[in-house]
Design a protein around this motif. Structure first.
Motif, short mmCIF file in Angstrom:
data_model
loop_
_atom_site.label_atom_id
_atom_site.label_comp_id
_atom_site.label_asym_id
_atom_site.label_seq_id
_atom_site.Cartn_x
_atom_site.Cartn_y
_atom_site.Cartn_z
N MET A 1 0.85 -1.23 0.06
CA MET A 1 -0.21 -0.20 -0.17
C MET A 1 1.00 1.20 -0.06
O MET A 1 0.56 2.22 -0.80
CB MET A 1 -0.92 0.13 1.32
N ILE A 2 1.93 1.21 0.82
CA ILE A 2 2.79 2.40 0.92
C ILE A 2 3.64 2.59 -0.46
O ILE A 2 3.55 3.87 -0.84
CB ILE A 2 3.69 2.11 2.09
N MET A 3 3.97 1.46 -1.11
CA MET A 3 4.74 1.73 -2.37
C MET A 3 3.80 2.29 -3.59
O MET A 3 4.41 3.17 -4.35
CB MET A 3 5.56 0.34 -2.52
N LYS A 4 2.48 1.74 -3.46
CA LYS A 4 1.56 2.28 -4.56
C LYS A 4 0.98 3.67 -4.38
O LYS A 4 0.48 4.17 -5.38
CB LYS A 4 0.42 1.24 -4.49
N LEU A 5 1.21 4.23 -3.20
CA LEU A 5 0.44 5.56 -2.90
C LEU A 5 1.00 6.62 -3.89
O LEU A 5 0.48 7.34 -4.24
CB LEU A 5 0.89 5.97 -1.42
N ALA A 6 2.42 6.59 -4.11
CA ALA A 6 3.15 7.55 -4.97
C ALA A 6 2.60 7.55 -6.45
O ALA A 6 2.81 8.56 -7.19
CB ALA A 6 4.60 7.50 -4.82
N ALA A 7 2.18 6.50 -6.97
CA ALA A 7 2.04 6.33 -8.45
C ALA A 7 0.97 7.27 -9.01
O ALA A 7 1.04 8.04 -9.86
CB ALA A 7 1.69 4.80 -8.60
N PRO A 8 -0.51 7.37 -8.44
CA PRO A 8 -1.47 8.20 -8.88
C PRO A 8 -0.99 9.64 -8.79
O PRO A 8 -1.18 10.60 -9.68
CB PRO A 8 -2.62 7.89 -8.02
N PHE A 9 -0.16 9.98 -7.77
CA PHE A 9 0.33 11.36 -7.68
C PHE A 9 1.44 11.90 -8.58
O PHE A 9 1.35 13.01 -9.20
CB PHE A 9 0.89 11.59 -6.22
N GLY A 10 2.16 10.88 -8.89
CA GLY A 10 3.07 10.99 -9.97
C GLY A 10 2.50 11.46 -11.34
O GLY A 10 2.91 12.07 -12.04
N TYR A 11 1.48 10.64 -11.60
CA TYR A 11 0.63 10.50 -13.05
C TYR A 11 0.21 12.04 -13.08
O TYR A 11 0.15 13.02 -14.05
CB TYR A 11 -0.39 9.60 -12.89
N LEU A 12 -0.65 12.49 -11.87
CA LEU A 12 -1.15 13.92 -11.87
C LEU A 12 0.22 14.86 -12.07
O LEU A 12 -0.19 15.99 -12.77
CB LEU A 12 -2.03 14.12 -10.35
N VAL A 13 1.23 14.88 -11.26
CA VAL A 13 2.20 15.83 -11.49
C VAL A 13 3.04 16.00 -12.94
O VAL A 13 2.97 17.05 -13.36
CB VAL A 13 3.09 15.69 -10.30
N ALA A 14 3.03 14.66 -13.31
CA ALA A 14 3.55 14.88 -14.88
C ALA A 14 2.68 15.45 -15.73
O ALA A 14 3.08 16.10 -16.72
CB ALA A 14 3.86 13.27 -15.04
N GLY A 15 1.41 15.08 -15.44
CA GLY A 15 0.25 15.93 -16.46
C GLY A 15 0.41 17.22 -16.50
O GLY A 15 0.21 18.11 -17.53
N LEU A 16 0.26 17.72 -15.27
CA LEU A 16 0.63 19.31 -15.07
C LEU A 16 2.01 20.00 -15.34
O LEU A 16 1.79 21.02 -16.15
CB LEU A 16 0.42 19.57 -13.65
N LEU A 17 3.00 19.10 -15.23
CA LEU A 17 4.16 19.52 -15.59
C LEU A 17 4.34 19.71 -17.17
O LEU A 17 4.68 20.56 -17.80
CB LEU A 17 5.35 18.75 -15.28
N GLY A 18 3.75 18.59 -17.86
CA GLY A 18 3.80 18.52 -19.26
C GLY A 18 3.36 19.60 -20.03
O GLY A 18 3.38 19.76 -21.19
N GLU A 19 2.44 20.44 -19.28
CA GLU A 19 1.80 21.57 -19.89
C GLU A 19 2.22 22.87 -19.83
O GLU A 19 2.12 23.65 -20.56
CB GLU A 19 0.17 21.72 -19.15
#
Length: 414
Positions: free
Chosen positions: A365-383
């Protein structure tokens, strides 16, 4: 001294007999067949959703549902695995998956499948799949000598990587020449094979906590799993390493396909080759993981794996064509598989078996917590910034993990 030598010789003899262990062979064969046929389901569902909705949001929502059981139910499922008979739990989880896939087949055959069916049944399917995987992980130390765990995990990872290499092509062939109904029937057949082979597995008497789990509350169970994870310093540090690296890998993973298509105008075949390169890297890592224990301490191997990640991400940043992307993904495939094999082995060796389900659930659970947040941050940075700088950011994160990790007890771990 002589007893230590004898023990070493005994473990060495056991190492060579991994393929003579019937219990392991039942699980290894069944899970391999199931993994291959499950690729048909994985490929079919997004296509079905597209035909139903023509919506990228609907497709991404189904992708998110795969992570939700792990994040929301990981700890609870870990407690259940430790409380109940693990073989019976695996059989029940498989039966649930079979019923769900059969329901998909019936809904498709009757032309009555709707989007909410996919979401609801998908959530139950992935929840039961995670429960099976957790129980599988906790059973392995019960049926294998301790000295064989690295070998067993390498064998499992080796065939998993091989199947990930050929599975999409197999699934595409099945769906090209057959209907979705027939295709999902292939997935159903694979699950039935795994169910039958799992029923043949004989599991030795498992350790039980003297306080008896069924007499204490679920929150105390969860607390014990958390305390065990944190108290095992090397395992805790490795878990935090994966947490941070999952954030870094999700950053780059979120934009990789966009970058490849937008910058190099590649076709689907070339894109497939890029991801196949990652599988090849994992294939090689699984092959050498067992032998690597002779080269360095496990702590040093953990750190070494992240040097491959640094190199892989930096090559993605410098890439001038899709060949460079393939090389970067090849190195990242080595890092992920190599680290995972040794991480799973460490978790199995360092955790009392009656706590292993909870520790596995909590750490996962701890290890998977970061993945959704990373997808969101990458989407915002890519803009707002050039996409390839996101790869540079991932490189820096991996490098920071190395610099911190070499100053921890993990690096000195034997």
């Amino acid at each position: 001294m002589n007893s230590n030598i004898a023990q070493t010789q005994l473990e060495s003899e056991r190492e060579s007999s991994i393929w003579k262990n019937k219990q392991f062979l039942f699980l290894w064969t069944g899970s391999s067949i199931n993994s291959l046929t499950f690729h048909v389901f994985v490929l079919a569902i997004p296509i079905i959703i597209y035909e139903l909705t023509q919506s990228t949001l609907a497709m991404s929502a189904m992708r998110a549902i795969q992570f939700i059981p792990n994040v929301l139910l990981g700890i609870v499922i870990g407690v259940i695995v430790d409380r109940l008979n693990r073989k019976r739990l695996m059989l029940n989880a498989l039966t649930t998956q079979i019923v769900i896939i059969a329901s998909f087949v019936i809904l498709l055959f009757s032309n009555s499948l709707q989007l909410w069916h996919l979401y609801l049944l998908g959530f139950v399917l992935y929840s039961s799949s995670y429960a099976f995987g957790n129980a599988y992980h906790t059973i392995l130390p019960l049926i294998m000598p301790k000295g064989q765990l690295t070998t067993a995990n390498s064998a499992l990872s080796f065939v998993s990587t091989l199947i990930n290499l050929v599975g999409p092509a197999f699934a595409g062939f099945v769906l090209l020449y057959m209907s979705y109904t027939v295709g999902l029937t292939v997935t159903l057949a694979g699950m039935l094979v795994l169910l039958i082979l799992t029923s043949f597995v004989q599991i030795p008497h498992q350790e039980k906590d003297t306080r008896k789990l069924d007499r204490q509350g679920i929150w105390l169970d969860i607390k014990e799993g958390w305390q065990q994870l944190v108290a095992t310093k090397e395992l805790w540090i490795a878990t935090l390493m994966v947490l941070v690296s999952n954030f870094a890998s999700s950053l780059s993973g979120a934009v990789l396909i966009f970058y490849a298509l937008d910058s190099f105008k590649i076709n689907s075949g070339e894109l497939g080759f890029i991801f196949s390169a990652s599988a090849v890297g994992g294939f090689i890592a699984a092959f050498v993981a067992k032998k690597s224990r002779e080269w360095a301490s496990r702590g040093q191997l953990f750190i070494t794996a992240y040097y491959f990640a640094v190199a892989g991400q930096f090559i993605l940043f410098l890439s001038m064509n899709w060949y460079w992307l393939a090389i970067g993904m090849f190195l990242l495939g080595i890092q992920v598989t190599f680290f995972n094999i040794h991480y799973l082995t460490l978790r199995q060796e360092a955790t009392p078996n009656h706590l292993l389900g909870r520790v596995a659930g909590t750490s996962s659970m701890i290890m998977k917590l970061a993945a959704p947040f990373g997808y969101l941050v990458a989407g915002l940075l890519g803009e707002v910034i050039p996409v390839h700088y996101i790869f540079l950011g991932s490189t820096i994160i991996y490098l920071a993990v190395i610099l911190v990790a070499i100053r921890t007890p993990l690096y000195k771990m034997k």
